[in-house]
Design a protein around this motif. Sequence first.
Motif, PDB file in Angstrom:
ATOM      1  N   VAL A  26      -3.503  21.085 -11.978  1.00 42.86           N
ATOM      2  CA  VAL A  26      -2.415  22.070 -11.975  1.00 42.86           C
ATOM      3  C   VAL A  26      -2.098  22.492 -10.543  1.00 42.86           C
ATOM      4  CG1 VAL A  26      -1.804  24.442 -12.640  1.00 42.86           C
ATOM      5  CG2 VAL A  26      -2.815  22.891 -14.315  1.00 42.86           C
ATOM      6  N   TRP A  27      -3.130  22.733  -9.721  1.00 46.99           N
ATOM      7  CA  TRP A  27      -2.929  23.107  -8.318  1.00 46.99           C
ATOM      8  C   TRP A  27      -2.210  21.993  -7.572  1.00 46.99           C
ATOM      9  CZ3 TRP A  27      -4.954  20.781  -3.887  1.00 46.99           C
ATOM     10  CH2 TRP A  27      -4.698  21.448  -2.697  1.00 46.99           C
ATOM     11  N   SER A  30       1.415  21.857  -8.483  1.00 48.37           N
ATOM     12  CA  SER A  30       2.127  22.978  -7.866  1.00 48.37           C
ATOM     13  C   SER A  30       2.379  22.736  -6.386  1.00 48.37           C
ATOM     14  CB  SER A  30       1.339  24.274  -8.047  1.00 48.37           C
ATOM     15  OG  SER A  30       1.225  24.598  -9.398  1.00 48.37           O
ATOM     16  N   SER A  33       4.964  19.999  -5.904  1.00 51.02           N
ATOM     17  CA  SER A  33       6.288  20.497  -6.298  1.00 51.02           C
ATOM     18  C   SER A  33       6.849  21.452  -5.253  1.00 51.02           C
ATOM     19  CB  SER A  33       6.207  21.186  -7.656  1.00 51.02           C
ATOM     20  OG  SER A  33       5.833  20.274  -8.644  1.00 51.02           O
ATOM     21  N   TYR A  34       6.026  22.393  -4.790  1.00 52.34           N
ATOM     22  CA  TYR A  34       6.502  23.312  -3.762  1.00 52.34           C
ATOM     23  C   TYR A  34       6.830  22.573  -2.471  1.00 52.34           C
ATOM     24  CZ  TYR A  34       5.928  27.742  -6.175  1.00 52.34           C
ATOM     25  OH  TYR A  34       6.070  28.791  -7.032  1.00 52.34           O
ATOM     26  N   SER A  48       3.861  24.594   2.177  1.00 50.65           N
ATOM     27  CA  SER A  48       3.354  24.850   0.830  1.00 50.65           C
ATOM     28  C   SER A  48       1.828  24.875   0.791  1.00 50.65           C
ATOM     29  CB  SER A  48       3.874  23.797  -0.145  1.00 50.65           C
ATOM     30  OG  SER A  48       3.341  22.525   0.176  1.00 50.65           O
ATOM     31  N   LEU A 103      10.101  28.950 -15.365  1.00 55.98           N
ATOM     32  CA  LEU A 103       9.278  28.969 -14.158  1.00 55.98           C
ATOM     33  C   LEU A 103       8.140  29.981 -14.258  1.00 55.98           C
ATOM     34  CD1 LEU A 103      11.904  28.708 -11.272  1.00 55.98           C
ATOM     35  CD2 LEU A 103      10.108  27.050 -11.814  1.00 55.98           C
ATOM     36  N   PRO A 107       5.100  27.132 -15.312  1.00 51.88           N
ATOM     37  CA  PRO A 107       5.417  26.615 -13.978  1.00 51.88           C
ATOM     38  C   PRO A 107       4.991  25.166 -13.771  1.00 51.88           C
ATOM     39  CG  PRO A 107       3.600  28.165 -13.866  1.00 51.88           C
ATOM     40  CD  PRO A 107       4.151  28.230 -15.266  1.00 51.88           C
ATOM     41  N   VAL A 108       3.961  24.723 -14.466  1.00 51.04           N
ATOM     42  CA  VAL A 108       3.492  23.352 -14.297  1.00 51.04           C
ATOM     43  C   VAL A 108       4.506  22.343 -14.823  1.00 51.04           C
ATOM     44  CG1 VAL A 108       2.198  23.113 -16.451  1.00 51.04           C
ATOM     45  CG2 VAL A 108       1.390  21.950 -14.411  1.00 51.04           C
ATOM     46  N   LEU A 111       8.353  23.661 -12.305  1.00 54.16           N
ATOM     47  CA  LEU A 111       8.346  23.400 -10.865  1.00 54.16           C
ATOM     48  C   LEU A 111       8.636  21.933 -10.553  1.00 54.16           C
ATOM     49  CD1 LEU A 111       5.447  25.611  -9.456  1.00 54.16           C
ATOM     50  CD2 LEU A 111       7.877  25.793  -8.946  1.00 54.16           C
TER      51      LEU A 111
END
Length: 137
Positions: A26-27, A30, A33-34, A48, A103, A107-108, A111
Amino acid sequence: MEQSYEMQSGVLAAMFGTILIIALVVWLISVISYWKIFTKAGKPGWASLIPIYNTIVIIEIVKKPVWWFFLLLIPIVNIVYAIWIINLLSKSFGKSEGFTVGLILLPVVFLPILAFDKSIQYIYNNTNEVDHIGQDS
């Protein structure tokens, strides 16, 4: 009896390992994506990776003053402003409030949609139609 404790500790270790792997995935989703969202908005993707700086960059992307970061440090107020910033992030890429809800709650999923969908572009680069969102009156 001793074997039972060994088995329990093995099960706990397996559960912890599984949770750790899921959290890392998940991290990673994220961060990637960021990274892509930042580059779409004309900001450096490596931002990010830096914990406090990435929040400041998101605030810059939504065209709000940097001092909004300090509002995110105040209990209760931070919830309101975090949701507001996420909504402005969604709108700065041309999405609606429904996408903002996505979002916030998933978010997973949302994003990567924001990051990798080629039809979603950063609006501030293309048009002035949303200038009022990020500008003080």
